[in-house]
Motif scaffolding. Structure first.
Motif, short mmCIF file in Angstrom:
data_model
loop_
_atom_site.label_atom_id
_atom_site.label_comp_id
_atom_site.label_asym_id
_atom_site.label_seq_id
_atom_site.Cartn_x
_atom_site.Cartn_y
_atom_site.Cartn_z
N ALA A 50 0.83 -1.21 0.00
CA ALA A 50 0.00 0.00 0.00
C ALA A 50 0.86 1.25 0.00
O ALA A 50 0.38 2.34 -0.36
CB ALA A 50 -0.93 0.02 1.22
N VAL A 51 2.14 1.11 0.42
CA VAL A 51 3.08 2.25 0.48
C VAL A 51 4.46 1.74 0.12
O VAL A 51 4.83 0.59 0.47
CB VAL A 51 3.12 2.89 1.90
CG1 VAL A 51 4.12 4.04 1.94
CG2 VAL A 51 1.75 3.36 2.33
N ILE A 52 5.25 2.59 -0.56
CA ILE A 52 6.64 2.26 -0.86
C ILE A 52 7.54 3.30 -0.21
O ILE A 52 7.32 4.52 -0.38
CB ILE A 52 6.90 2.23 -2.38
CG1 ILE A 52 6.08 1.11 -3.03
CG2 ILE A 52 8.38 2.05 -2.68
CD1 ILE A 52 6.16 1.09 -4.53
N LEU A 53 8.54 2.80 0.56
CA LEU A 53 9.58 3.66 1.15
C LEU A 53 10.88 3.31 0.46
O LEU A 53 11.34 2.16 0.55
CB LEU A 53 9.68 3.44 2.66
CG LEU A 53 8.37 3.61 3.47
CD1 LEU A 53 8.64 3.34 4.95
CD2 LEU A 53 7.79 5.00 3.28
N ALA A 54 11.51 4.26 -0.23
CA ALA A 54 12.67 3.96 -1.06
C ALA A 54 13.88 4.78 -0.65
O ALA A 54 13.81 6.01 -0.52
CB ALA A 54 12.34 4.22 -2.54
N ILE A 80 7.44 7.32 -1.14
CA ILE A 80 8.12 8.28 -0.27
C ILE A 80 9.61 7.94 -0.22
O ILE A 80 9.99 6.79 0.02
CB ILE A 80 7.53 8.27 1.16
CG1 ILE A 80 6.04 8.66 1.11
CG2 ILE A 80 8.29 9.21 2.07
CD1 ILE A 80 5.34 8.56 2.44
N MET A 81 10.44 8.94 -0.47
CA MET A 81 11.89 8.78 -0.35
C MET A 81 12.28 8.80 1.13
O MET A 81 11.87 9.69 1.87
CB MET A 81 12.60 9.93 -1.07
CG MET A 81 12.48 9.89 -2.58
SD MET A 81 13.69 8.77 -3.29
CE MET A 81 15.21 9.55 -2.80
N VAL A 82 13.06 7.82 1.54
CA VAL A 82 13.62 7.81 2.89
C VAL A 82 15.11 7.56 2.73
O VAL A 82 15.55 6.44 2.42
CB VAL A 82 12.98 6.71 3.77
CG1 VAL A 82 13.58 6.75 5.17
CG2 VAL A 82 11.47 6.89 3.85
#
Length: 467
Positions: A50-54, A80-82
């Motif tokens: 449901a969400v991507i943290l890249a 979202i960039m992390v």
């Protein structure tokens, strides 16, 4: 419900720190960590996040490539960039490319709220897309629907050129479809640039959100109500002609203005009558008494021997003038309805006006409480009582008067009835005092009714809403 989060990260320690930062925020996260393009594409199909943290620091597969793959496959989920470090220039670039947000790893406290905001944004966009897709299932059905609607309808592309106009819209703007198709709406109607409708259309397209407005377009003498639905390709706009509604509203406003003028004129006329009445009272009563007293004093001056004889007459005349003056002042002064209630003031009023005329007065009440009346209502009622008492003395020839106060549901009903000679109903409009009473009641959003006939007395009923 669990929230599936796909993490593109090659550092296990950093992955664990990110995961810890998301616990305890009502997210109920479930994580999958990948570090290569193959793992990433497989996880999108099987894990269905449901969400991507890249992270952007992976050596062979960075965040830009991951975002581009999502867009190519038309997978619409928050991205979202992390990352540990990021220049401001790169952050602006990645956001423009379609990332929802970016978080530095030394500021993970902001990550939960960023995820929640991104989820809300995507849900809103999804709802918009679903709504649009339902509205335009097919071009044919869409056009049939538009042809059948009663409102005017136009469609414009992203260059503001007409791509469709239904017959109702063509009639409304006095143009044929052939005259407008493919042309800019601002070219056809340059006077509309900068108007409220122009601003609403621009805002709808730029912000991709529904807008509605009302506007007057002078060249067409048209009041219009607009409903504007945007899409990336342009806008669809329903236009309703509300000129007749606006005309009726303006007529109503004009009626209210004229009514207010009438009430003001009535009030001013009442003031003039009151001033004339005071002048008459002063001239016919107080002034004549003082003239007589002055004459007696002149006689005393010229004939001192008559002074003792005339002194008592002068003193009696002065006392009479003082009494008349107090009577006039009592009728004019605003009663203190806070210290003494309305019924107490009414008792004083009838004692001063009706009792000296030999009229018997009865005051009844049933469920009446003054605290349901505003200060303005109390004062208006007092002036009405004063006016009607004067009418009874002047015209009624009555021997008995009844004041009755009742509460019924959400209103007060007040009755003033006498057993006098009554009046012809057709003559009631001639009475200035009754006009004053009616004006006072109307200002307070009340209602009045009069029941009378020759030889059958006079009944005035007043209905006032409870505030």
């Amino acid at each position: 419900m669990e929230l599936r989060i796909l993490m593109l990260e090659d550092d296990a320690t950093d992955a664990e720190l990110v995961q810890r930062s998301l616990h305890g925020h009502d997210l109920n996260p479930v994580f999958m960590v990948v570090s290569s393009a193959i793992e990433y594409t497989r996880a999108l199909q099987e894990f269905k996040p449901a969400v991507i943290l890249a992270d952007n620091s992976l050596p062979q597969f960075d965040a830009k490539e991951a975002l581009r793959y999502l867009q190519e496959k038309k997978i619409h989920i928050p991205f979202i960039m992390v990352t540990g470090t990021m220049s401001e220039e790169f952050a602006v670039h990645i956001i423009k490319k379609g990332a929802d947000d970016y978080i530095l790893k030394n500021s993970l406290v902001r990550l939960p709220s960023a995820i929640q905001a991104a989820l809300r944004h995507h849900e809103t966009e999804r709802e918009k897309e679903n709504a649009i897709s339902q509205l335009v299932v097919s071009e044919r059905n869409y056009r049939v629907l538009v042809e059948r609607i009663t409102d005017a309808f136009i469609a414009l592309d992203n260059e503001w050129r007409y791509t469709y106009i239904n017959p109702q819209a063509a009639t409304l703007i006095h143009k044929t479809p052939e005259e407008v198709m493919g042309k800019s709406v601002w070219e056809i109607f340059p006077e509309a640039v900068g108007s409220s409708t122009y601003q609403a259309m621009m805002r709808a397209f730029q912000e991709q959100c529904y807008q509605t407005n009302e506007d007057y377009f002078a060249p067409l003498n048209l009041w219009q109500e607009n409903h504007i639905y945007p899409s990336p390709d342009g806008i669809s706009m329903f236009i309703r002609d509300i000129s007749e509604r606006k005309r009726l509203q303006l007529e109503l406003m004009e009626q209210k203005r004229r009514e207010q003028q009438r009430l003001t004129a009535t009030a001013l006329a009442a003031q003039e009558r009151e001033r004339n009445a005071i002048a008459v009272e002063l001239h016919d009563n107080v002034n004549q008494i003082l003239v007589g007293t002055n004459l007696l004093l002149t006689i005393m001056r010229d004939n001192p021997e008559k002074g003792k004889e005339l002194l008592h007459s002068c003193m009696d005349s002065i006392r009479e003038a003082i009494s008349e003056n107090r009577k006039i002042a009592h009728e004019l002064v605003t009663p203190d309805l806070e210290t003494e209630g309305l019924l107490e003031q009414l008792n004083k009023l009838v004692g001063n006006m009706l009792a000296p005329a030999g009229i018997q007065v009865k005051i009844e009440q049933e469920g009446f409480q003054e605290n349901g009346l505003t200060a303005d209502q109390k004062l208006a009622l007092y002036r009405i009582f004063q006016e009607q008492c004067a009418n009874i003395i002047k015209y009624a020839g009555a021997t008995e008067v009844l004041f009755r106060f009742r509460r019924m549901e959400e209103k007060y009903i007040i009755l003033i009835a006498d057993n006098g000679k009554g009046a012809e109903p057709a003559d009631l409009h001639k009475g200035i005092g009754l006009h004053n009473i009616s004006a006072r009641i109307n200002v307070l959003d009340g209602r009045s009714a009069i029941h009378t006939a020759p030889g059958q007395g006079f009944r005035l009923e007043i209905n006032l809403p409870i505030q």
